[in-house]
Design an enzyme around this catalytic site. Structure first.
Site, PDB file in Angstrom:
ATOM      1  N   SER A 162       0.836  -1.202   0.000  1.00 47.81           N
ATOM      2  CA  SER A 162       0.000   0.000   0.000  1.00 47.81           C
ATOM      3  C   SER A 162       0.874   1.257   0.000  1.00 47.81           C
ATOM      4  CB  SER A 162      -0.937   0.003   1.216  1.00 47.81           C
ATOM      5  OG  SER A 162      -0.214  -0.274   2.401  1.00 47.81           O
ATOM      6  N   ASP A 168       5.621  -6.921   2.409  1.00 46.27           N
ATOM      7  CA  ASP A 168       4.896  -7.426   1.238  1.00 46.27           C
ATOM      8  C   ASP A 168       5.839  -7.711   0.085  1.00 46.27           C
ATOM      9  OD1 ASP A 168       2.148  -7.797   1.546  1.00 46.27           O
ATOM     10  OD2 ASP A 168       1.704  -5.658   1.319  1.00 46.27           O
ATOM     11  N   LYS A 216       4.989 -11.250   3.217  1.00 46.47           N
ATOM     12  CA  LYS A 216       3.566 -11.529   2.965  1.00 46.47           C
ATOM     13  C   LYS A 216       3.366 -11.570   1.459  1.00 46.47           C
ATOM     14  CE  LYS A 216       0.048  -8.356   3.632  1.00 46.47           C
ATOM     15  NZ  LYS A 216      -0.468  -8.221   2.261  1.00 46.47           N
ATOM     16  N   GLU A 225       0.106 -12.414  -1.702  1.00 50.27           N
ATOM     17  CA  GLU A 225      -1.339 -12.535  -1.933  1.00 50.27           C
ATOM     18  C   GLU A 225      -1.654 -13.781  -2.754  1.00 50.27           C
ATOM     19  OE1 GLU A 225      -2.762  -8.915  -3.760  1.00 50.27           O
ATOM     20  OE2 GLU A 225      -2.006  -7.660  -2.128  1.00 50.27           O
ATOM     21  N   GLU A 267      -8.946  -9.965   3.900  1.00 48.77           N
ATOM     22  CA  GLU A 267      -9.317  -8.577   3.576  1.00 48.77           C
ATOM     23  C   GLU A 267     -10.702  -8.519   2.954  1.00 48.77           C
ATOM     24  OE1 GLU A 267      -6.314  -6.244   1.628  1.00 48.77           O
ATOM     25  OE2 GLU A 267      -7.705  -4.613   1.186  1.00 48.77           O
TER      26      GLU A 267
END
Ligand code: KIV
Length: 271
Positions: free
Chosen positions: A52, A90, A120, A122, A189
């Site tokens: 982000s 991330d 991390k 996704e 999320e």
């Protein structure tokens, strides 16, 4: 004993213990030294150096443009500021999806060049090979399911995910796959609270929710959002703890006024 030796670092095992004892895990994003230091000293359990950063630090519309080099820059700044919490970084878009070799090389760069403690990424089954390769090298992995912003062009919107049975079933399956692969925690999320509760009950590893209700084992927010730096972002799940946009605007306006009027600096602020 030195002061630094007295500080006990939070680890992935600490998070597991927190889940077992029913204590909630607190996680916030940070991207630089100064905020990481404040957040760490305030007692946060986990800092996420989130991609982000692409939005809130660089002003991009999505998280896709941020590079591995840029994530490494942000993460190494955070590591210098945070002495106590667990620091998770991330893997950015493009740094792990193509194959396990590339994923492992990206994760190794993060660990070696930043001093962070975990990565991390996704996705579920689609990235299983990458997850397994990274974990086999001894690098802790946090998984991330539900609304995965790196797939925004596949989803088309930032709306709540997994409202329909097919997607909810896939999420449940992916959560178990990620746990089985050895992930130490899972971010959920923007999914229905009921689904997040079910996943949290089913898993042994902790779940950390953002827009996923109050039954996850922990919560995460983007620091800029919870401090009110971004006044245009108002999702239902966001609680603002400060209106920093307003406070900074007022302070900067006052400074400009003082400079223009000659009120700053005064005699006691001069040599
Ligand atoms: O990049 C990020 O900030 C994240 C959180 C929203 C979980 O992935």
């Amino acid at each position: 004993m030195s002061a630094s030796a007295e500080l006990k670092r939070i680890t992935t095992a600490t998070l597991q213990k927190l889940k077992s004892s029913g204590e909630k895990i607190s996680m916030l994003t940070a991207y630089d030294y100064s905020f990481a230091r404040i957040i760490d000293e305030a007692g946060i359990d986990v800092i996420l150096v989130g991609d982000s950063a692409s939005n809130v630090m660089a002003g991009h519309e999505t998280t896709l443009p941020i590079t591995l080099d840029q994530m490494i820059y942000h993460a190494s700044s955070v590591v210098r500021g945070a002495k106590r919490c667990l620091i998770v970084v991330d893997l950015p878009f493009g740094a792990y999806q193509s194959n396990g070799d590339i994923a492992l090389a990206s994760a190794i760069r993060i660990m070696k060049e930043t001093g962070a403690h975990a990565i991390k990424l996704e996705g579920g089954e689609e990235v299983l090979d990458s997850v397994k390769r990274i974990i086999s090298a001894g690098i802790p992995v946090m998984a991330h399911l539900g609304l995965t912003p790196q797939s925004i062009y596949k989803f088309g919107t930032y709306n709540v995910r997994a409202k329909e049975e097919v997607e909810a079933n896939k999420l449940q399956k992916d959560a178990l796959i990620m746990q089985e692969a050895g992930c130490f925690a899972l971010v959920l999320e923007k999914i229905p609270a009921k689904l997040a509760k079910e996943v949290t009950k089913r898993l042994q590893i902790p779940t950390i929710g953002i827009g996923a209700g109050g039954d996850c084992d922990g919560q995460v927010l983007v620091m800029h959002d919870m401090l009110g730096l971004n006044k245009d972002f108002n999702p239902r799940f966001l609680r603002r703890y400060l209106d920093l946009h307003q406070q900074v605007t007022t302070s900067v306006s006052k400074y400009i006024e003082d400079v223009r009027s000659g009120n700053f600096p005064n005699d006691s602020e001069s040599y």
